[in-house]
Design a protein around this motif. Structure first.
Motif, PDB file in Angstrom:
ATOM      1  N   GLU A 155       0.828  -1.206   0.000  1.00 63.09           N
ATOM      2  CA  GLU A 155       0.000   0.000   0.000  1.00 63.09           C
ATOM      3  C   GLU A 155       0.865   1.260   0.000  1.00 63.09           C
ATOM      4  O   GLU A 155       0.525   2.259  -0.646  1.00 63.09           O
ATOM      5  N   ALA A 156       1.993   1.218   0.709  1.00 62.82           N
ATOM      6  CA  ALA A 156       2.902   2.363   0.733  1.00 62.82           C
ATOM      7  C   ALA A 156       3.516   2.635  -0.634  1.00 62.82           C
ATOM      8  O   ALA A 156       3.926   3.757  -0.940  1.00 62.82           O
ATOM      9  N   GLN A 157       3.564   1.592  -1.454  1.00 60.00           N
ATOM     10  CA  GLN A 157       4.108   1.728  -2.805  1.00 60.00           C
ATOM     11  C   GLN A 157       2.993   1.929  -3.838  1.00 60.00           C
ATOM     12  O   GLN A 157       3.215   1.771  -5.040  1.00 60.00           O
ATOM     13  N   GLY A 158       1.787   2.254  -3.379  1.00 60.58           N
ATOM     14  CA  GLY A 158       0.710   2.647  -4.282  1.00 60.58           C
ATOM     15  C   GLY A 158      -0.192   1.542  -4.779  1.00 60.58           C
ATOM     16  O   GLY A 158      -0.844   1.685  -5.817  1.00 60.58           O
ATOM     17  N   VAL A 159      -0.278   0.426  -4.044  1.00 59.75           N
ATOM     18  CA  VAL A 159      -1.118  -0.698  -4.471  1.00 59.75           C
ATOM     19  C   VAL A 159      -2.251  -0.877  -3.461  1.00 59.75           C
ATOM     20  O   VAL A 159      -2.008  -0.971  -2.252  1.00 59.75           O
ATOM     21  N   SER A 160      -3.500  -0.937  -3.933  1.00 57.81           N
ATOM     22  CA  SER A 160      -4.653  -1.095  -3.048  1.00 57.81           C
ATOM     23  C   SER A 160      -4.890  -2.566  -2.728  1.00 57.81           C
ATOM     24  O   SER A 160      -4.332  -3.462  -3.376  1.00 57.81           O
ATOM     25  N   PHE A 208       1.440  -0.839  -9.318  1.00 54.71           N
ATOM     26  CA  PHE A 208       0.828  -2.109  -9.725  1.00 54.71           C
ATOM     27  C   PHE A 208       1.742  -2.925 -10.640  1.00 54.71           C
ATOM     28  O   PHE A 208       1.926  -4.127 -10.445  1.00 54.71           O
ATOM     29  N   GLY A 209       2.339  -2.269 -11.627  1.00 53.79           N
ATOM     30  CA  GLY A 209       3.147  -2.982 -12.609  1.00 53.79           C
ATOM     31  C   GLY A 209       4.351  -3.669 -12.001  1.00 53.79           C
ATOM     32  O   GLY A 209       4.671  -4.818 -12.340  1.00 53.79           O
ATOM     33  N   GLY A 210       5.055  -2.979 -11.090  1.00 53.30           N
ATOM     34  CA  GLY A 210       6.236  -3.567 -10.475  1.00 53.30           C
ATOM     35  C   GLY A 210       5.913  -4.799  -9.650  1.00 53.30           C
ATOM     36  O   GLY A 210       6.606  -5.822  -9.733  1.00 53.30           O
ATOM     37  N   PHE A 211       4.854  -4.724  -8.859  1.00 54.45           N
ATOM     38  CA  PHE A 211       4.485  -5.866  -8.023  1.00 54.45           C
ATOM     39  C   PHE A 211       3.863  -6.995  -8.847  1.00 54.45           C
ATOM     40  O   PHE A 211       3.980  -8.169  -8.486  1.00 54.45           O
ATOM     41  N   LEU A 212       3.235  -6.643  -9.958  1.00 57.36           N
ATOM     42  CA  LEU A 212       2.729  -7.680 -10.852  1.00 57.36           C
ATOM     43  C   LEU A 212       3.885  -8.456 -11.476  1.00 57.36           C
ATOM     44  O   LEU A 212       3.846  -9.689 -11.562  1.00 57.36           O
ATOM     45  N   LEU A 213       4.935  -7.755 -11.901  1.00 50.97           N
ATOM     46  CA  LEU A 213       6.121  -8.419 -12.459  1.00 50.97           C
ATOM     47  C   LEU A 213       6.734  -9.370 -11.444  1.00 50.97           C
ATOM     48  O   LEU A 213       7.081 -10.515 -11.772  1.00 50.97           O
ATOM     49  N   GLU A 214       6.857  -8.901 -10.209  1.00 55.27           N
ATOM     50  CA  GLU A 214       7.426  -9.761  -9.160  1.00 55.27           C
ATOM     51  C   GLU A 214       6.583 -11.007  -8.978  1.00 55.27           C
ATOM     52  O   GLU A 214       7.105 -12.113  -8.822  1.00 55.27           O
TER      53      GLU A 214
END
Length: 380
Positions: free
Chosen positions: A30-35, A90-96
Motif C-alpha cells: 500500500e505504501a508503494q501505491g497498491v490497493s 501495480f506494474g512492479g508488483f505484478l512483475l514480481e
C-alpha cells in the motif's frame, strides 16, 4: 535416507522463511501505491499463471531432475526478491508476482518429492513438519529483526530479504539427485492427468485441502493486518503479533504426534473446526483480543494441518513421475485459489467481516469434503 539432502533442504527452508517485510506485507504494498483490491487481483493473476505452468514444469522437473529444477527455481526466486525490493505501483508488483508464479510452479511437488524420497517415505510427516517449522523459524527470526531494528524502514526490509534468498539459492548447490531424470513422454503425462481428473475420491481430497489453505493464506497474510488496523493497533503491535503468529507456525513438528493420538478423522475435525471458529470470531468482532486469538488460532490450525495434508497427498502418488502428478494436483488446487482470492478481495473492499464469513464457509466446506473423502476409502 539422504541426510545431506535433508540438511540442505532444511537450510533452504530456514533462509527462505526470512521474509523481513512479512509483518507489513500489505502495508508495504500500500505504501508503494497498491490497493487491497489490486493486491488480491495480482494474487489471482499469479495463481492463474501457476495453473498454466504447473504441468509443463512438472514434466520438465521429471526430465531435468529434481536437483537441477530446485537450483534453477531458487535462483529465480532470488531475482524476484530483487524486483520486489525495487517495485513501485501495480506494474512492479505484478512483475514480481509473475516471476514468483514461475518459481512456485517449478518448485511445486519438487521440494516435497526431494524430502519424501530422501527419507524413503519413512516418517515423512515428521520430515515435512520439520521443514515447515524451519520455514517458520526463519519468519520468526526475520520478524524479530523487523521489530527490533527495521521498523518503518521498508526498503531495508526488502534488501535483507534479498540477501537471505541469495543465500538459500547457494544452498541448493549442495543437493544430490534423488532419482534419475525420466524421459519425456506425452502419453504418460496425459495418462497422469487423465487418472487424476477421473479419480473422484482424489479430487475430493484436493478440494478439501485447498479450501482450508486458501482461507488461511488470505486471512493471515493480507486481511489480518486490516483487521488489526480497524481494531486500532499500531504498527509496532502488528509487528509483535506477527512474531507471535510465526511462533505458532512452528507447531508443525507436533503434527505427526497429534495425528497419532487423535487419528485422521479427529485431526481433521479439530483443525478444520478450529479454522472455522477462528473465521467466525473475526467476522463478529472489532476488539483486539478476540481478533488476536482468532488469527493465532487459525495460524496454529493450518500449521498442524500442512504436514498432515502433505503426507496424505504423497501417499496417493503411485506413478514414478511424482513431480508431474503433484503438479497436476497443484494446478487443480490453484484453480480454486484464483476464484477464492477474487471473492476475498471483492468482499473485503465492501465489508471486511464478509470476507471472514467467507473464510469460515471455506473451512466448513473443507471439513465436509474431507469426511466424504475419508469415508469412501478402500476397506480392508
Amino acid at each position: 535416507m539422504s541426510k545431506r539432502n535433508l540438511r540442505c533442504m532444511y537450510a533452504i527452508a530456514l533462509l527462505q522463511g526470512m521474509v523481513f517485510y512479512g509483518p507489513i506485507a500489505t502495508l508495504y504494498r500500500e505504501a508503494q501505491g497498491v490497493s487491497i483490491a489490486q493486491i488480491t487481483l495480482i494474487e489471482s493473476i499469479s495463481l492463474a499463471l501457476c495453473i498454466l505452468l504447473e504441468v509443463p514444469w512438472g514434466i520438465l522437473a521429471d526430465k531435468l531432475g529434481y536437483k537441477n529444477t530446485m537450483v534453477a527455481c531458487c535462483f529465480l526466486y532470488f531475482l524476484s526478491k530483487i524486483v520486489f525490493w525495487q517495485a513501485t505501483g501495480f506494474g512492479g508488483f505484478l512483475l514480481e508476482r509473475i516471476m514468483l508464479s514461475v518459481v512456485t510452479a517449478g518448485l511445486s511437488g519438487v521440494d516435497a518429492s526431494i524430502l519424501y524420497l530422501s527419507c524413503s517415505g519413512q516418517d515423512s510427516q515428521k520430515v515435512f513438519g520439520r521443514y515447515n517449522s524451519l520455514q517458520t523459524a526463519g519468519l520468526l527470526m526475520a520478524a524479530l529483526v523487523f521489530s527490533l531494528f527495521v521498523g518503518d524502514n521498508y526498503p531495508l526490509a526488502g534488501l535483507l530479504t534479498v540477501l537471505s534468498y541469495g543465500a538459500a539459492a547457494l544452498c541448493t548447490l549442495g543437493l544430490t539427485e534423488v532419482k534419475p531424470p525420466a524421459p519425456f513422454s506425452a502419453r504418460l503425462t496425459l495418462e497422469v492427468l487423465r487418472q487424476t481428473l477421473s479419480h473422484r475420491r482424489l479430487l475430493l481430497f484436493l478440494l478439501a485441502g485447498v479450501l482450508m489453505s486458501e482461507a488461511h493464506q488470505t486471512i493471515t497474510t493480507f486481511l489480518n493486518q486490516l483487521q488489526y488496523a480497524r481494531c486500532g493497533l499500531p504498527d509496532e503491535a502488528i509487528g509483535l503479533l506477527y512474531v507471535a503468529a510465526t511462533v505458532a507456525g512452528m507447531a508443525g513438528i507436533w503434527s505427526a504426534r497429534l495425528t497419532h493420538r487423535t487419528g485422521k478423522r479427529g485431526t481433521a475435525l479439530l483443525l478444520y473446526g478450529g479454522g472455522t471458529a477462528a473465521c467466525v470470531v473475526l467476522a463478529l468482532t472489532f476488539s483486539p483480543l478476540p481478533s488476536i486469538c482468532a488469527i493465532l488460532g487459525l495460524r496454529l490450525c493450518h500449521t498442524l494441518f500442512q504436514p498432515f495434508l502433505m503426507e496424505l497427498q504423497n501417499q496417493q502418488v503411485t506413478t514414478p513421475h511424482r513431480a508431474t502428478a503433484l503438479s497436476v494436483h497443484a494446478m487443480l488446487m490453484d484453480g480454486v485459489g484464483v476464484g477464492t482470492n477474487l471473492v476475498f478481495g471483492a468482499l473485503a473492499e465492501v465489508n471486511l467481516s464478509w470476507a471472514f464469513w467467507f473464510g469460515g464457509v471455506l473451512c466448513l466446506a473443507g471439513l465436509a469434503l474431507f469426511f466424504k473423502w475419508y469415508s469412501s476409502r478402500p476397506q480392508g
